[in-house]
Design a protein around this motif. Structure first.
Motif, PDB file in Angstrom:
ATOM      1  N   GLY A 148       0.591  -0.936  -0.163  1.00 38.17           N
ATOM      2  CA  GLY A 148       0.027   0.082  -0.031  1.00 38.17           C
ATOM      3  C   GLY A 148       0.595   0.980   0.324  1.00 38.17           C
ATOM      4  O   GLY A 148       0.588   2.190   0.661  1.00 38.17           O
ATOM      5  N   ILE A 149       2.304   1.237  -0.371  1.00 36.02           N
ATOM      6  CA  ILE A 149       2.484   2.487  -0.815  1.00 36.02           C
ATOM      7  C   ILE A 149       2.290   3.056  -1.855  1.00 36.02           C
ATOM      8  O   ILE A 149       2.100   4.409  -1.468  1.00 36.02           O
ATOM      9  CB  ILE A 149       4.403   2.215  -0.224  1.00 36.02           C
ATOM     10  CG1 ILE A 149       5.045   1.228   0.861  1.00 36.02           C
ATOM     11  CG2 ILE A 149       5.266   2.841  -0.502  1.00 36.02           C
ATOM     12  CD1 ILE A 149       5.669   0.547   1.025  1.00 36.02           C
ATOM     13  N   ILE A 150       2.396   2.497  -3.176  1.00 37.19           N
ATOM     14  CA  ILE A 150       1.869   3.299  -4.353  1.00 37.19           C
ATOM     15  C   ILE A 150       0.829   3.205  -4.830  1.00 37.19           C
ATOM     16  O   ILE A 150       0.024   2.080  -4.094  1.00 37.19           O
ATOM     17  CB  ILE A 150       2.894   3.211  -5.092  1.00 37.19           C
ATOM     18  CG1 ILE A 150       3.155   1.645  -5.162  1.00 37.19           C
ATOM     19  CG2 ILE A 150       4.390   3.537  -4.610  1.00 37.19           C
ATOM     20  CD1 ILE A 150       4.098   1.020  -6.356  1.00 37.19           C
ATOM     21  N   ALA A 151      -0.049   3.830  -5.344  1.00 34.97           N
ATOM     22  CA  ALA A 151      -1.403   4.231  -6.011  1.00 34.97           C
ATOM     23  C   ALA A 151      -1.456   3.201  -7.035  1.00 34.97           C
ATOM     24  O   ALA A 151      -0.758   3.301  -7.690  1.00 34.97           O
ATOM     25  CB  ALA A 151      -1.771   5.874  -5.727  1.00 34.97           C
ATOM     26  N   ASP A 152      -2.906   2.425  -7.248  1.00 29.25           N
ATOM     27  CA  ASP A 152      -2.812   1.958  -8.065  1.00 29.25           C
ATOM     28  C   ASP A 152      -3.566   3.082  -9.280  1.00 29.25           C
ATOM     29  O   ASP A 152      -4.426   3.600  -9.202  1.00 29.25           O
ATOM     30  CB  ASP A 152      -4.185   0.794  -7.653  1.00 29.25           C
ATOM     31  CG  ASP A 152      -4.641  -0.177  -8.931  1.00 29.25           C
ATOM     32  OD1 ASP A 152      -4.196   0.528 -10.040  1.00 29.25           O
ATOM     33  OD2 ASP A 152      -5.115  -0.399  -9.150  1.00 29.25           O
ATOM     34  N   LEU A 153      -2.543   2.537 -10.347  1.00 30.32           N
ATOM     35  CA  LEU A 153      -3.137   3.566 -11.112  1.00 30.32           C
ATOM     36  C   LEU A 153      -3.369   3.255 -13.231  1.00 30.32           C
ATOM     37  O   LEU A 153      -4.057   3.843 -14.024  1.00 30.32           O
ATOM     38  CB  LEU A 153      -1.834   4.192 -11.858  1.00 30.32           C
ATOM     39  CG  LEU A 153      -0.905   5.386 -11.088  1.00 30.32           C
ATOM     40  CD1 LEU A 153       0.963   5.674 -12.029  1.00 30.32           C
ATOM     41  CD2 LEU A 153      -1.470   6.442 -10.129  1.00 30.32           C
ATOM     42  N   THR A 154      -3.850   1.889 -12.439  1.00 27.37           N
ATOM     43  CA  THR A 154      -4.929   0.868 -13.834  1.00 27.37           C
ATOM     44  C   THR A 154      -5.942   2.472 -14.248  1.00 27.37           C
ATOM     45  O   THR A 154      -6.305   2.274 -16.002  1.00 27.37           O
ATOM     46  CB  THR A 154      -5.338  -0.531 -13.077  1.00 27.37           C
ATOM     47  OG1 THR A 154      -4.349   0.028 -12.456  1.00 27.37           O
ATOM     48  CG2 THR A 154      -5.521  -0.879 -14.415  1.00 27.37           C
ATOM     49  N   ASP A 155      -6.502   2.805 -13.859  1.00 27.49           N
ATOM     50  CA  ASP A 155      -8.132   3.532 -13.994  1.00 27.49           C
ATOM     51  C   ASP A 155      -7.238   4.925 -15.174  1.00 27.49           C
ATOM     52  O   ASP A 155      -8.389   5.675 -15.572  1.00 27.49           O
ATOM     53  CB  ASP A 155      -8.776   3.833 -13.021  1.00 27.49           C
ATOM     54  CG  ASP A 155      -9.311   3.029 -12.032  1.00 27.49           C
ATOM     55  OD1 ASP A 155      -9.694   1.555 -12.582  1.00 27.49           O
ATOM     56  OD2 ASP A 155      -9.924   2.964 -10.912  1.00 27.49           O
ATOM     57  N   ARG A 156      -6.126   5.527 -14.327  1.00 25.00           N
ATOM     58  CA  ARG A 156      -6.176   6.846 -14.966  1.00 25.00           C
ATOM     59  C   ARG A 156      -5.421   5.771 -16.552  1.00 25.00           C
ATOM     60  O   ARG A 156      -4.654   6.741 -17.049  1.00 25.00           O
ATOM     61  CB  ARG A 156      -5.359   7.481 -14.103  1.00 25.00           C
ATOM     62  CG  ARG A 156      -5.575   8.027 -13.185  1.00 25.00           C
ATOM     63  CD  ARG A 156      -3.973   8.931 -12.245  1.00 25.00           C
ATOM     64  NE  ARG A 156      -4.996   9.485 -10.799  1.00 25.00           N
ATOM     65  CZ  ARG A 156      -5.414   9.748 -10.380  1.00 25.00           C
ATOM     66  NH1 ARG A 156      -5.772  10.952 -11.907  1.00 25.00           N
ATOM     67  NH2 ARG A 156      -6.126  11.045  -9.426  1.00 25.00           N
ATOM     68  N   PHE A 157      -4.803   4.840 -16.122  1.00 23.44           N
ATOM     69  CA  PHE A 157      -4.077   4.396 -17.790  1.00 23.44           C
ATOM     70  C   PHE A 157      -4.331   4.951 -18.673  1.00 23.44           C
ATOM     71  O   PHE A 157      -5.023   3.737 -18.434  1.00 23.44           O
ATOM     72  CB  PHE A 157      -3.197   3.072 -17.354  1.00 23.44           C
ATOM     73  CG  PHE A 157      -1.862   2.970 -18.003  1.00 23.44           C
ATOM     74  CD1 PHE A 157      -0.984   3.153 -17.003  1.00 23.44           C
ATOM     75  CD2 PHE A 157      -1.488   2.065 -18.901  1.00 23.44           C
ATOM     76  CE1 PHE A 157       0.227   2.807 -17.652  1.00 23.44           C
ATOM     77  CE2 PHE A 157      -0.513   1.864 -19.526  1.00 23.44           C
ATOM     78  CZ  PHE A 157       0.224   2.315 -19.102  1.00 23.44           C
ATOM     79  N   PRO A 158      -4.295   5.370 -19.933  1.00 25.33           N
ATOM     80  CA  PRO A 158      -5.415   5.259 -21.293  1.00 25.33           C
ATOM     81  C   PRO A 158      -5.088   3.645 -21.941  1.00 25.33           C
ATOM     82  O   PRO A 158      -3.864   3.580 -22.388  1.00 25.33           O
ATOM     83  CB  PRO A 158      -4.163   6.268 -21.470  1.00 25.33           C
ATOM     84  CG  PRO A 158      -3.320   7.491 -20.891  1.00 25.33           C
ATOM     85  CD  PRO A 158      -3.417   5.980 -19.710  1.00 25.33           C
ATOM     86  N   ALA A 159      -5.757   3.195 -22.756  1.00 25.48           N
ATOM     87  CA  ALA A 159      -5.728   2.261 -22.904  1.00 25.48           C
ATOM     88  C   ALA A 159      -5.524   2.135 -24.188  1.00 25.48           C
ATOM     89  O   ALA A 159      -4.608   0.869 -24.494  1.00 25.48           O
ATOM     90  CB  ALA A 159      -7.166   1.898 -23.437  1.00 25.48           C
ATOM     91  N   GLU A 160      -5.200   3.344 -24.863  1.00 23.39           N
ATOM     92  CA  GLU A 160      -4.163   3.203 -26.142  1.00 23.39           C
ATOM     93  C   GLU A 160      -2.833   3.205 -26.162  1.00 23.39           C
ATOM     94  O   GLU A 160      -1.642   3.086 -27.264  1.00 23.39           O
ATOM     95  CB  GLU A 160      -4.282   4.085 -26.553  1.00 23.39           C
ATOM     96  CG  GLU A 160      -4.148   5.686 -26.525  1.00 23.39           C
ATOM     97  CD  GLU A 160      -5.645   6.091 -25.994  1.00 23.39           C
ATOM     98  OE1 GLU A 160      -6.234   5.185 -25.092  1.00 23.39           O
ATOM     99  OE2 GLU A 160      -5.001   7.575 -25.203  1.00 23.39           O
ATOM    100  N   TYR A 211      -1.828  -1.201 -12.764  1.00 27.21           N
ATOM    101  CA  TYR A 211      -0.419  -0.295 -13.721  1.00 27.21           C
ATOM    102  C   TYR A 211      -0.084  -0.129 -12.380  1.00 27.21           C
ATOM    103  O   TYR A 211      -1.043   0.572 -11.448  1.00 27.21           O
ATOM    104  CB  TYR A 211      -0.929   0.309 -14.561  1.00 27.21           C
ATOM    105  CG  TYR A 211      -0.851  -0.162 -15.848  1.00 27.21           C
ATOM    106  CD1 TYR A 211       0.512  -1.680 -16.832  1.00 27.21           C
ATOM    107  CD2 TYR A 211      -1.718  -0.442 -16.620  1.00 27.21           C
ATOM    108  CE1 TYR A 211       0.238  -2.438 -17.518  1.00 27.21           C
ATOM    109  CE2 TYR A 211      -2.335  -1.391 -17.461  1.00 27.21           C
ATOM    110  CZ  TYR A 211      -0.568  -2.294 -18.157  1.00 27.21           C
ATOM    111  OH  TYR A 211      -1.149  -3.639 -19.350  1.00 27.21           O
ATOM    112  N   TYR A 212       0.955   0.150 -11.735  1.00 25.17           N
ATOM    113  CA  TYR A 212       1.426   1.514 -10.020  1.00 25.17           C
ATOM    114  C   TYR A 212       2.076   1.743 -10.941  1.00 25.17           C
ATOM    115  O   TYR A 212       2.438   2.756  -9.831  1.00 25.17           O
ATOM    116  CB  TYR A 212       1.737   0.215  -8.980  1.00 25.17           C
ATOM    117  CG  TYR A 212       0.740  -0.686  -8.870  1.00 25.17           C
ATOM    118  CD1 TYR A 212      -0.243  -0.263  -7.441  1.00 25.17           C
ATOM    119  CD2 TYR A 212       0.166  -2.352  -8.895  1.00 25.17           C
ATOM    120  CE1 TYR A 212      -1.065  -0.796  -6.978  1.00 25.17           C
ATOM    121  CE2 TYR A 212      -1.072  -2.304  -8.246  1.00 25.17           C
ATOM    122  CZ  TYR A 212      -1.416  -2.301  -6.725  1.00 25.17           C
ATOM    123  OH  TYR A 212      -1.654  -2.628  -6.704  1.00 25.17           O
ATOM    124  N   GLY A 213       2.793   1.901 -11.878  1.00 27.12           N
ATOM    125  CA  GLY A 213       3.222   3.818 -12.506  1.00 27.12           C
ATOM    126  C   GLY A 213       3.445   3.579 -14.246  1.00 27.12           C
ATOM    127  O   GLY A 213       3.116   2.549 -14.545  1.00 27.12           O
TER     128      GLY A 213
END
Lengths: 314, 431
Positions: free
Chosen positions: B117-129, B148-150
């Motif tokens: 739990g140190i870094i945020a889950d970025l999957t929802d921000r990660f553009p599909a393309e 995706y976490y980064g």
């Protein structure tokens, strides 16, 4: 405890009318001390309490939400791991060697500085320089001196013909530990020297005159006059330096990071690696408390020895 | 006496209140919890933690930040730089307070940081393309359990750097450096001619750098870190052969004995000063070795040499930008990361590292700006050797580092050291 306090306060209450001024003074002292107390509470007492608490739980992340209570498991795990004992062994070796070097060299320096020679103030100022350096600077400097490619130590030894090719001083685990001790002793010997110098200057000159009248030789004077009267300073310096040496961290971090092959991994560095690199905060906290126990035991031992030597002098 | 009493009584009172406060707030033993982060309003200050080593320099970051702030007047970026060796611990210790919104993480950390739990889950921000546009080998840099976490910061691996003049002086050519056998042969000639006392330097200090060098040799000898079940298997034939090879080069005086105290930077310096002919190092090293203010040599770069297995996988040393889980300004942080990893910015700073984007590699103009690195990149990223992606990688790595060093320092045989490493590491993997 409660009974004793109650009795005491009753006693004081009776005495109050006479001690009103003192009471007011005490209150003033309390308010003046409060900021310092709060600061100490914030950075020492609270973290110590929190660390004790954490040492009883399994905490595997800095932001952990699940932290099961494990009782003394962390302590048992630490005491049964070989890494803990080898780090502790290295630390005690480091402590023994560095405090011995500092004490002997520091005593010689103090004795020389106490001599009535011209320009003594300048010598004293020069001697204090290593102590004035921040540890990180000292570590960087010695890292440069020991460097295998361009280090001053290699340069010096090869110029005087003691070595025919440059040596990698920090690549052997045990050698590296010893070189670390030298670097640490170089920085802290001045502190020891100044403590002892203060002790030396406090010895009344008449005692030396009396010794001379009694035709005591140099060694006898040192053993019967200087050493006993210096004993409190020596004990103080020993306790101080032992505590510091057992805790040694910064010079290790800056010079070798515990390597090679863990050869310079002292107990504080081991704690750091366990807690932060491996993120095992519970175990790291438990080891911290074990270090505290070692330090208290060593300090108690010194103080007892000192008391015994003082008693035998009477 | 009264003074003492007053102080003692007040002390007791303060201690009692403090204990009470601690008990009331102390629902978590550490006093902090995960998930305190928030998106923020997309403006304000973004605190970013970078490293000062390979890749973008402090000046590069300063220029990038200046351009970014010009485009986003509502956001200010405050960078902090630490050495690679301090990066992991800095991220971990600053995690509870959420002091850093953007953190640069290494490819070996996503499992640990994500699971803790140190870094945020970025999957929802990660553009599909992006999944189609990024190099397939780069995309999973900060992936853990299909999330995706980064955002990757381009591919990175260790290349083989050489001193052109020394190689030419002994009548050798680049073709002779195709294999590790060839490298040793040229090294012997360089040593015999007195051009360099120890022709090869390595980053074999007790640090992650040692694992990276070992990884590349492990690959050259046909080995892997783990089997299909995730168990460490470096004590098999290939793993032992790779370590024995390392020990033999030390014994023969071809490898610099100071290597066991060297990090990558020391290897680069030893090469730049012309003390050594060969060294493995990261992509951005070429920039330093070709900079006349730093380096006095003419440096060349090749893919890592081929080993007995006939393969030459580079170690996957990519890094990625993540968002601290407790960051309170995650929208602005994402804005900055998107800019930092955009094709335009990555192509602009091509000397510091290769881009994420597949199309960049077919852009002839761009390739012409850094032809040597692009030429070797293709081979190197084709196959790469990965270090175990496990949450307690740091512990496993420490164990392997120490045992590798024990063998290199002659305290143990290669087989014994690796057997011990595997036993301790597998225990740690289960624990």
């Amino acid at each position: 405890m409660a009974v004793a306090t109650a009795t005491k306060s009753t006693g004081n209450r009776i005495a109050r009318p006479r001690r009103n001024g003192l009471e007011r003074q005490g209150r003033l002292a309390f308010w003046l001390l409060l900021p310092a107390f709060l600061a100490v509470f914030g950075v020492i007492v609270y973290p110590m309490f929190r660390t004790l608490l954490i040492s009883l739980f399994e905490v595997k992340s800095a932001v952990a939400t699940v932290t099961p209570f494990v009782g003394l498991d962390n302590y048992i795990q630490a005491l049964s791991s070989s890494g803990f004992w080898s780090a502790m062994g290295r630390t005690l070796y480091f402590t023994l060697m560095s405090t011995s070097i500092e004490l002997v060299v520091g005593l010689v320096i103090a004795w020389l500085l106490n001599a009535r020679i011209r320009g003594r103030w300048l010598l004293r100022a020069i001697v204090v320089l290593p102590w004035a350096l921040p540890t990180i600077v000292n570590a960087a400097m010695w890292k440069g001196i020991y460097n295998a490619q361009y280090g001053a130590l290699n340069g010096l030894l090869s110029q005087v013909g003691l070595i025919d090719q440059y040596q990698t001083w920090l690549s052997d685990p045990f050698t590296a530990l010893n070189f670390l001790i030298v670097a640490d002793a170089w920085k802290t010997t001045p502190l020891v020297a100044f403590f002892l110098l203060a002790g030396l200057t406090a010895i009344p000159h008449e005692l030396y005159e009396a010794a001379r009248v009694d035709r005591a030789g140099w060694f006898r004077t040192f053993r019967s006059v200087t050493l006993p009267l210096l004993a409190p300073s020596i004990a103080l310096v020993l306790v101080l330096r032992t505590v510091e040496a057992v805790k040694v961290f910064d010079i290790v971090y800056a010079m070798t990071r515990g390597g090679p092959a863990n050869g310079t991994q002292t107990i504080s560095y081991y704690t750091y690696v366990t807690a932060f690199s491996e993120q095992n905060y519970g175990l790291g906290s438990a080891i911290s408390y074990l270090i505290v126990i070692v330090i208290i035991a060593l300090s108690a031992l010194y103080l007892r020895l000192l008391r015994r030597s003082e008693m035998s002098l009477l | 006496m009264n003074t003492n009493r007053a102080v003692r009584r007040s002390t007791a009172a303060v201690a009692a209140v403090a204990s009470l406060v601690l008990t009331v707030t102390g629902c978590s033993v550490t006093g902090v919890t995960a998930g305190e982060g928030s998106a923020g309003d997309g403006t304000g200050t973004v605190n970013a933690l970078f490293m000062k080593q390979a890749g973008y320099t402090e000046e590069d970051y300063a220029a990038i930040i200046e351009d970014f702030e010009a485009e986003h007047p509502d956001i200010t970026v405050e960078p902090t730089f630490v050495s690679y060796e301090a990066l992991h611990d800095k991220i971990v210790t600053s995690a509870p307070s959420g002091s850093y919104d953007v953190v640069l993480i290494d490819v070996i950390w996503p499992a640990e940081f994500a699971s803790k739990g140190i870094i945020a889950d970025l999957t929802d921000r990660f553009p599909a393309e992006w999944e189609d546009e990024m190099l397939p080998g780069v995309l999973p840099t900060a992936e853990y359990q299909d999330r995706y976490y980064g955002v990757p910061n381009g591919p990175a691996t260790k290349f083989f750097y050489f001193n052109r003049d020394m190689v030419a002086a002994v009548g050798a050519s680049e073709a002779d450096l195709e294999t590790w056998d060839g490298v040793l042969d040229v090294a012997r000639r360089i040593k015999a001619d007195g051009l360099s006392e120890y022709p090869i330097a390595w980053s074999w200090a007790q640090a992650e750098a040692l694992i990276c060098d070992y990884a590349q040799l492990l690959g050259a000898f046909g080995g892997e870190f783990t089997d299909d079940d995730g168990k460490l298997i470096i004590n098999d034939e290939a793993g032992v052969a790779a370590l024995e090879w390392m020990m033999a080069t030390l014994e023969e005086g071809l490898s610099n004995p100071a290597s066991t105290t060297f990090l990558e930077d020391d290897v680069s310096k030893a090469m730049a000063q012309g003390q050594t002919a060969f060294g493995l190092n990261w992509d951005s090293t070429l920039r330093d070795l070709q900079d006349p203010t730093i380096s006095s040599i003419s440096a060349g770069v090749l893919p890592t040499p081929v080993g007995p297995s006939g393969e030459r996988p580079g170690v996957n040393g990519a890094m990625a930008y993540s968002i601290g889980a407790n960051s309170k300004n995650q929208d602005a942080a994402w804005e900055f990361i998107s800019y930092l990893t955009s094709r335009e910015v990555q192509e602009q700073y091509i000397g510091a590292g290769l881009p994420n984007w597949t199309d960049s590699y077919s852009d002839e103009e761009l390739v012409a700006t850094n032809p040597e690195i692009f030429a070797v990149a293709e081979d190197a990223y084709d196959a790469s050797i990965v270090r175990p992606a496990v949450p307690n990688y740091s512990s496993v790595s420490q164990i392997i580092q120490v045992e590798l060093q024990r063998a290199l320092l002659g305290e143990k045989s290669a087989q014994q050291a690796l057997d011990d490493a595997v036993a301790a590491a597998n225990e740690s993997l289960e624990g």
